[in-house]
Design a protein around this motif. Structure first.
Motif, PDB file in Angstrom:
ATOM      1  N   ASP A  83      -9.599  -8.131  14.911  1.00 37.98           N
ATOM      2  CA  ASP A  83      -9.540  -8.812  16.230  1.00 37.98           C
ATOM      3  C   ASP A  83      -8.193  -8.823  17.076  1.00 37.98           C
ATOM      4  OD1 ASP A  83     -12.177  -9.467  15.970  1.00 37.98           O
ATOM      5  OD2 ASP A  83     -11.892 -11.643  15.631  1.00 37.98           O
ATOM      6  N   ALA A  84      -7.221  -8.760  16.041  1.00 31.93           N
ATOM      7  CA  ALA A  84      -5.906  -8.528  16.899  1.00 31.93           C
ATOM      8  C   ALA A  84      -5.732  -7.269  17.282  1.00 31.93           C
ATOM      9  CB  ALA A  84      -4.792  -8.937  15.743  1.00 31.93           C
ATOM     10  N   VAL A  85      -5.973  -6.157  16.561  1.00 27.88           N
ATOM     11  CA  VAL A  85      -6.234  -4.723  17.092  1.00 27.88           C
ATOM     12  C   VAL A  85      -6.791  -4.551  18.183  1.00 27.88           C
ATOM     13  CG1 VAL A  85      -6.523  -2.405  16.316  1.00 27.88           C
ATOM     14  CG2 VAL A  85      -5.572  -3.838  14.836  1.00 27.88           C
ATOM     15  N   ILE A 118      -9.857 -12.771   3.202  1.00 29.45           N
ATOM     16  CA  ILE A 118      -8.377 -12.736   3.373  1.00 29.45           C
ATOM     17  C   ILE A 118      -7.803 -12.352   4.658  1.00 29.45           C
ATOM     18  CG2 ILE A 118      -8.093 -12.060   1.070  1.00 29.45           C
ATOM     19  CD1 ILE A 118      -7.564  -9.257   1.868  1.00 29.45           C
ATOM     20  N   GLY A 119      -8.745 -12.359   5.702  1.00 28.65           N
ATOM     21  CA  GLY A 119      -8.306 -12.229   7.097  1.00 28.65           C
ATOM     22  C   GLY A 119      -8.414 -10.505   7.462  1.00 28.65           C
ATOM     23  N   LYS A 120      -9.491  -9.910   7.161  1.00 24.77           N
ATOM     24  CA  LYS A 120      -9.451  -8.692   7.568  1.00 24.77           C
ATOM     25  C   LYS A 120     -10.011  -8.278   9.066  1.00 24.77           C
ATOM     26  CE  LYS A 120     -12.019  -6.873   4.073  1.00 24.77           C
ATOM     27  NZ  LYS A 120     -12.329  -8.256   3.491  1.00 24.77           N
ATOM     28  N   GLY A 161     -17.774 -15.441  16.410  1.00 28.86           N
ATOM     29  CA  GLY A 161     -16.666 -15.786  17.500  1.00 28.86           C
ATOM     30  C   GLY A 161     -15.292 -16.034  16.904  1.00 28.86           C
ATOM     31  N   PRO A 162     -14.434 -16.445  17.880  1.00 32.76           N
ATOM     32  CA  PRO A 162     -13.184 -16.788  17.579  1.00 32.76           C
ATOM     33  C   PRO A 162     -12.896 -18.028  16.294  1.00 32.76           C
ATOM     34  CG  PRO A 162     -13.149 -16.754  19.834  1.00 32.76           C
ATOM     35  CD  PRO A 162     -14.509 -16.891  19.339  1.00 32.76           C
ATOM     36  N   ILE A 190      -0.406  -6.800  11.460  1.00 31.59           N
ATOM     37  CA  ILE A 190      -0.850  -6.650  12.763  1.00 31.59           C
ATOM     38  C   ILE A 190       0.291  -5.856  13.483  1.00 31.59           C
ATOM     39  CG2 ILE A 190      -0.937  -7.849  14.965  1.00 31.59           C
ATOM     40  CD1 ILE A 190      -2.588 -10.055  13.261  1.00 31.59           C
ATOM     41  N   GLN A 191       1.604  -6.028  13.129  1.00 30.94           N
ATOM     42  CA  GLN A 191       2.684  -5.172  13.749  1.00 30.94           C
ATOM     43  C   GLN A 191       2.683  -3.912  13.136  1.00 30.94           C
ATOM     44  OE1 GLN A 191       4.721  -6.256  15.858  1.00 30.94           O
ATOM     45  NE2 GLN A 191       5.516  -4.031  15.951  1.00 30.94           N
TER      46      GLN A 191
END
Length: 324
Positions: free
Chosen positions: A293-295, A286-288, A246-247, A260-261
């Motif tokens: 999730d952002a994509v 490291i946040g992959k 989850g988040p 992300i950009q």
């Protein structure tokens, strides 16, 4: 492919481990094959070092399984010795194949019991998970064995984790010593037919990846205090495990706006008719997943097809596992 070249240079299995990249280049070995050879040689050296250490004796955390046949005594009375030996051989060979496929080491047999450990000669961070997966597969495989007279086998399996003392060849009786062996044997006595039971120590190592149900504390022969035990009905696949996070799994992560950009721009290019491919790689933590999730969030605004494939460390030799 390179056997003739190596034979011409008198290179043997003993001397190949001493070759370096320059030697391989001189032999005309391609870049890809040079890298593969170096990995194989490093793994061989690591295994040799682990085996030498085991010969000298060492303490290791191991996860042990003990698989026992249900109704073996009655079966032994029904069949003559030769037929019984053939039944046991088929059962043991099937178990050994599964154990080795999951990276375990058979420790031999005790009567009709098959014993194995995970964590030798080289420990891996998911040894306990590998052991539990092997136990579940063994339970199904034993039940699926077929015999000409219609005999059907059933098993009970106990799994325990603990500090063990290891010396010499692990296949020899008495060379792996510790409470986990005794505990795994006692645990299988508590298991229902065709089921797998875990110690509390193993449970703590697999609770995020296994479907568990407590069986409460049990008094076990040879143990002064009651022992908490758990039954395991199956394992979560990697997709379920990531979805369950989850988040909250990404709380505290900051940054990654640039990545992300970049991905958002690639998506805009793709919508405009220019095909794009992105590969996201990096060390764990490291946040992959956060970036993915952002994509997923920003592509929801547009028509798209979302396909996810997952692999896992124990399928490292099955490159196509995620899609077949």
């Amino acid at each position: 492919q390179y056997l003739a070249v190596m034979a011409a240079q008198d290179i043997t299995l003993e001397t190949i481990v001493e070759l370096d990249d320059a030697d391989f280049r001189e032999l005309g070995i391609s870049i890809g094959h040079r890298k593969a050879l170096r990995r194989a040689i490093e793994a061989l050296k690591s295994d040799d070092a682990a085996n030498r250490s085991t010969e000298q004796g060492q303490r290791r955390q191991l996860t042990v399984l003990f698989c026992d046949l249900v109704g073996f005594t009655e079966m032994a009375r029904r069949y003559d010795a030769e037929d019984m030996a053939a039944i046991l051989r088929k059962y043991q060979e099937r178990c050994y194949k599964i154990i080795e496929a999951w990276g375990g080491r058979p420790l031999g047999t005790q009567g009709d019991g098959v014993i194995a450990c995970f964590g030798l000669p080289k420990a891996q961070e998911n040894d306990a998970e590998r052991c539990v997966r092997a136990a579940l597969e063994m339970s199904d495989a034993v039940r699926a064995l077929t015999f000409d007279d219609g005999l059907q086998l059933h098993s009970r399996i106990g799994v325990a984790t603990g500090r063990m003392y290891v010396r010499g060849a692990v296949e020899e009786p008495g060379n792996v010593v510790g409470d986990a062996l005794n505990l795994a044997s006692r645990l299988q006595d508590c298991a229902k037919t065709d089921s797998v039971v875990l110690s509390n120590g193993t449970k703590r190592l697999v609770e995020k990846v296994a479907r568990l149900e407590t069986m409460g504390p049990r008094a076990l022969k040879g143990f002064a205090d009651p022992v908490e035990i758990w039954s395991v009905s199956g394992m979560f696949d990697i997709a379920d495990r990531l979805d369950d996070q989850g988040p909250a799994a990404h709380e505290g992560l900051v940054g990654r706006e640039e990545e992300i950009q970049t991905l958002r721009q690639l998506w805009e290019d793709a919508k405009g008719g220019t095909g794009r491919v992105a590969v996201i790689s990096g060390d764990a933590g490291i946040g992959k997943s956060y970036v993915l999730d952002a994509v997923r969030s920003f592509v929801q605004e547009d028509d798209h097809i979302h396909i996810r494939y997952f692999s896992a460390p124990f399928y490292e030799n099955s490159a196509m596992f995620p899609i077949i």
